[in-house]
Design a protein around this motif. Sequence first.
Motif, PDB file in Angstrom:
ATOM      1  N   GLN A 171       0.659  -0.944   0.168  1.00  0.00           N
ATOM      2  CA  GLN A 171      -0.151  -0.036  -0.234  1.00  0.00           C
ATOM      3  C   GLN A 171       0.854   1.170   0.051  1.00  0.00           C
ATOM      4  O   GLN A 171       0.451   2.632  -0.440  1.00  0.00           O
ATOM      5  N   THR A 172       2.075   0.873   0.624  1.00  0.00           N
ATOM      6  CA  THR A 172       3.193   2.613   0.365  1.00  0.00           C
ATOM      7  C   THR A 172       3.914   2.353  -0.923  1.00  0.00           C
ATOM      8  O   THR A 172       4.369   4.306  -1.171  1.00  0.00           O
ATOM      9  N   GLU A 173       4.719   1.454  -1.015  1.00  0.00           N
ATOM     10  CA  GLU A 173       5.460   1.756  -2.261  1.00  0.00           C
ATOM     11  C   GLU A 173       5.162   1.625  -3.139  1.00  0.00           C
ATOM     12  O   GLU A 173       3.785   0.838  -3.706  1.00  0.00           O
ATOM     13  N   SER A 209       1.814   3.977  -7.545  1.00  0.00           N
ATOM     14  CA  SER A 209       0.385   4.151  -6.787  1.00  0.00           C
ATOM     15  C   SER A 209       0.370   4.081  -5.397  1.00  0.00           C
ATOM     16  O   SER A 209      -1.015   3.799  -5.316  1.00  0.00           O
ATOM     17  N   GLY A 210       0.993   4.155  -4.799  1.00  0.00           N
ATOM     18  CA  GLY A 210       0.994   3.905  -3.660  1.00  0.00           C
ATOM     19  C   GLY A 210       0.820   5.090  -2.783  1.00  0.00           C
ATOM     20  O   GLY A 210       1.221   6.078  -3.442  1.00  0.00           O
ATOM     21  N   GLU A 218       2.229   9.231  -3.798  1.00  0.00           N
ATOM     22  CA  GLU A 218       1.336   9.723  -3.369  1.00  0.00           C
ATOM     23  C   GLU A 218       1.633  11.587  -2.726  1.00  0.00           C
ATOM     24  O   GLU A 218       1.574  11.891  -2.552  1.00  0.00           O
ATOM     25  N   VAL A 219       2.519  11.279  -1.606  1.00  0.00           N
ATOM     26  CA  VAL A 219       3.408  12.069  -0.724  1.00  0.00           C
ATOM     27  C   VAL A 219       3.992  12.707  -1.493  1.00  0.00           C
ATOM     28  O   VAL A 219       4.848  14.383  -1.478  1.00  0.00           O
TER      29      VAL A 219
END
Length: 130
Positions: A44-46, A49-50, A54-55
């Motif tokens: 979900q983070t890497e 599209s993680g 977004e950050v």
Amino acid sequence: MELLGGIQRVEHAIQTPVGDPAFGSRVSHAVAQLKAAFAVHVEQTEGPSGLYAEVVDDAPRLAPYLNTLVGDHRSVWTALDQLEGHLTDEHPPEAVRRDADRLIREVWQHRQRGADLLHEAYETDLGGET
């Protein structure tokens, strides 16, 4: 499963008395659950599209800090694999408990760094906005 739940399961499992014959199986099961939860977290983070992508889109100034979080992922994977290996090799329960404590601390610290980064990205007022 959520990462927090995985951490709590390992914390609970290592509280099993070391003389209890179920100690190893309880810790092994909890570590497997944490590993599954961590895999979901990394997914979900890497990646393109993680959450980290977004950050970078929303707060590009924070991109260098994401390298630390990705490095944390590698370090946690190593600790998880090592702990699993110690369970398979039947290390003394005290050593397993020490390794699990270290892993838990590492995951907690990673979660905190991630929360700090998200706060910096989305809650910090840099000024100049109307």
